[in-house]
Design an enzyme around this catalytic site. Sequence first.
Site, PDB file in Angstrom:
ATOM      1  N   TYR A 135       0.836  -1.121  -0.182  1.00  0.00           N
ATOM      2  CA  TYR A 135      -0.324  -0.008   0.049  1.00  0.00           C
ATOM      3  C   TYR A 135       1.101   1.423   0.550  1.00  0.00           C
ATOM      4  O   TYR A 135       0.895   1.597   1.005  1.00  0.00           O
ATOM      5  CB  TYR A 135      -0.664  -0.037   1.041  1.00  0.00           C
ATOM      6  N   LYS A 163      -1.425  -0.836  -4.302  1.00  0.00           N
ATOM      7  CA  LYS A 163      -2.147   0.213  -4.240  1.00  0.00           C
ATOM      8  C   LYS A 163      -1.771   1.238  -4.305  1.00  0.00           C
ATOM      9  O   LYS A 163      -0.566   1.635  -3.241  1.00  0.00           O
ATOM     10  CB  LYS A 163      -2.864  -0.061  -2.790  1.00  0.00           C
ATOM     11  N   VAL A 205      -8.698  -0.467  -5.475  1.00  0.00           N
ATOM     12  CA  VAL A 205      -9.268  -1.089  -3.979  1.00  0.00           C
ATOM     13  C   VAL A 205      -9.824   0.411  -3.709  1.00  0.00           C
ATOM     14  O   VAL A 205      -9.457   1.371  -3.590  1.00  0.00           O
ATOM     15  CB  VAL A 205      -7.967  -1.068  -3.244  1.00  0.00           C
TER      16      VAL A 205
END
Length: 307
Positions: A135, A163, A205
């Site tokens: 992330y 992400k 996401v």
Amino acid sequence: MIQWEGIMPAVTTKFTSEDELDLAMFEKNIKAQMDAGVHGIILGGSLGEASTLTKSEKETLIKATLEMVGGRIPVVMTIAEQSTKDAIFMAQQAEKAGAQGLMVLPPMRYKATDHETVVFFQSIANSTSLPIMIYNNPIDYKIEVTLDMMAELLKSDNIQAIKESTRDITNIIRLRNRFGDRLKVFTGVDTLGLESLVSGADGWVAGLVCAYPAETVAIYELVKAGRINEALEIYRWFMPLLELDISPQLVQNIKLAEVVTGIGTENVRAPRLQLQGKERERVLNIIETAMKSRPVLPEYKNIKSTV
């Protein structure tokens, strides 16, 4: 084996008014996500109020979600810990509980150096066989995973996806140019969802998907089918709602939207409190205005991708 693609909701955690896990309402929401055609479920992110969940609650959520989805889509657990030791422990616990992938945040609270951040991620990757999504959100977490850092991380076979939440849309293209299909790229910013997909992101996401799963999946499927104008029409309608995701009160905002769409409650865990006064009225007005013109979606399931 996870197919890192498509819409993966960062689902909210449902609580009862007594501050216990509300698995009945959680299951209702998960069913709505699956009925809409999402491609995976991500548990325990910031939207899932992970920082307030106990270890046993996280384990309960993983096991309950696995039972709910019945193997039809992967269940991914978020790892967001202050120490490498705790992160490794939680990664291993998630694997034991049956999670099929991990989304890993950089060290919390401490602003690690580039080298420290790489070693942190590598240590977690070496501790588990689960596939990992990194992330990258320097806006909120003050640590950026640069392309050079990503090159180091990809030496670990189970680090497979990112992400991307830098808010720099061109970073998706940079990642794709440098790493090709070795790295699957997801956008993590709702207000850049369509732009990211058009720029080559493999997935999204998403946050507002928690309340509006069909609209979110429709945008993805239409973009992948090359039907950009149809996707854009939905996206333009969606934008005032998507902007509720880029707020410190994103949890309360999205939970209020889930109430309006019938698949959630407003219950949050302290120190968060439900929206009050003029701010609640403002957010509710955005949601109710959107509901009055909620689009009729085209048949978006099973359409042929051109990508």
